[in-house]
Design a protein around this motif. Structure first.
Motif, PDB file in Angstrom:
ATOM      1  N   LYS A 205      -2.642   2.733   1.029  1.00 25.87           N
ATOM      2  CA  LYS A 205      -1.211   2.863   0.725  1.00 25.87           C
ATOM      3  C   LYS A 205      -0.460   1.600   1.153  1.00 25.87           C
TER       4      LYS A 205
ATOM      5  N   LEU B 259      -5.029   6.617  -8.149  1.00 30.97           N
ATOM      6  CA  LEU B 259      -3.926   7.072  -7.305  1.00 30.97           C
ATOM      7  C   LEU B 259      -2.621   6.491  -7.832  1.00 30.97           C
TER       8      LEU B 259
ATOM      9  N   THR C 160       1.082   5.009  -7.230  1.00 30.13           N
ATOM     10  CA  THR C 160       1.812   4.311  -6.161  1.00 30.13           C
ATOM     11  C   THR C 160       3.149   4.976  -5.836  1.00 30.13           C
TER      12      THR C 160
ATOM     13  N   GLN D 138      -6.719   6.354   3.733  1.00 33.39           N
ATOM     14  CA  GLN D 138      -5.655   6.660   2.785  1.00 33.39           C
ATOM     15  C   GLN D 138      -4.388   5.885   3.142  1.00 33.39           C
TER      16      GLN D 138
ATOM     17  N   GLY E 223      -1.282  -1.217  -1.202  1.00 32.20           N
ATOM     18  CA  GLY E 223      -0.565  -1.075  -2.466  1.00 32.20           C
ATOM     19  C   GLY E 223       0.883  -1.514  -2.349  1.00 32.20           C
TER      20      GLY E 223
ATOM     21  N   TYR F  84       1.006   8.037  -3.850  1.00 29.59           N
ATOM     22  CA  TYR F  84      -0.373   7.751  -3.452  1.00 29.59           C
ATOM     23  C   TYR F  84      -1.254   8.993  -3.424  1.00 29.59           C
TER      24      TYR F  84
END
Length: 270
Positions: A190, A245, A247, A186, A193, A250
């Motif tokens: 993140k 998800l 941004t 995860q 992104g 997230y």
């Protein structure tokens, strides 16, 4: 003024023929029956050598009109071909573990997954997973966990596509649709992104297309063991079947699969 010589008949501007040797049937198409044409002063079959194989010809107004014989269909490149019985025209015409290819329901797992993998099909969608004790990219190759240590990496696509199109985009880059199976992954997605600079919703490979409320990663065929849902999610409904998800934080949420969003792919690097 032109005239045929004595003992000759015909049209003096195009040619005269000896009256005793050549019998003139016609001088123009209208002198012949409708299904024939005037060739060399004789009425001939207008359909002779006019049409291709497996076809039928009919003379209309002194011109050949071609059509395919019964049981055949027109192909612009090959002519009249035997008409094939169509088993399907779209995936929904087949069983849920089959897809439609060239009007035939086929097993989509053939030659799709890599070595040491398991292929499953749910709702006409292919999922490849490494066999137990193996890791890697199931669309390319899975290796024993004891032989090599691989690290999952994420790639964020900067164009907006539907959820199903995202699967193909990842495959075209020798990656596969992203899954998130732990807090560390995860955090990795993140970071990916943030590095991409995009803002908005990003598709990941989770969905409940196989069974409502039962979420599975398309990339592995496995159910969710780790989640990071936004408050009030997941919303189980026919309209929201795919996972994205945001941004902003997230967190995960469900959305309509046909909406266009950014997308995340994953790949492994030693």
């Amino acid at each position: 003024m032109c005239a045929c010589k004595p003992g000759y008949i015909g049209y003096p501007f195009s040619g005269c023929y000896h009256e005793g040797h050549i019998l003139l049937e016609c001088t123009m198409n209208s002198d012949c029956p409708e299904e024939m044409e005037c060739k060399n002063k004789h009425c001939g079959d207008v359909c002779k050598n006019a049409c291709g194989l497996n076809s039928h010809c009919k003379g209309i107004r002194h011109r050949p009109v071609c059509s395919c014989s019964p049981g055949h269909v027109w192909d612009p490149f090959l002519g009249c071909q035997i008409q094939k019985i169509k088993e399907c025209t779209e995936h929904s015409d087949c069983l849920s573990n089959r897809t439609c290819s060239n009007y035939v329901c086929v097993d989509p797992c053939d030659s799709v997954c890599g070595n040491n993998t398991i292929c499953t099909v749910e709702n006409h969608t292919i999922a490849c997973a490494c066999t137990p004790e193996f890791i890697g990219n199931p669309f390319q190759n899975c290796v024993s966990q004891g032989t090599i240590e691989l690290q999952k990496k994420y790639y964020i696509g900067k164009e907006e596509v539907t959820w199903t199109t995202a699967i193909e985009r990842c495959r075209s880059m020798d990656m596969y649709f992203a899954s998130i199976t732990s807090p560390s992954e995860q955090e990795d997605i993140k970071n990916a992104g943030k590095q991409s600079g995009i803002a908005g919703l990003v598709w990941v490979s989770g969905s409940d297309l196989g069974s409502a409320g039962e979420y599975v990663w398309n990339s592995t065929g496995k159910g969710f063991t780790y989640t990071n849902w936004k408050y009030g999610e997941p919303e189980v409904s026919d309209d929201y079947r795919c996972v994205a998800l945001d941004t902003f934080d997230y967190k995960w949420q469900t959305r309509g699969c046909n909406f266009k969003r950014y997308y995340a792919c994953e790949y492994f690097r030693s």
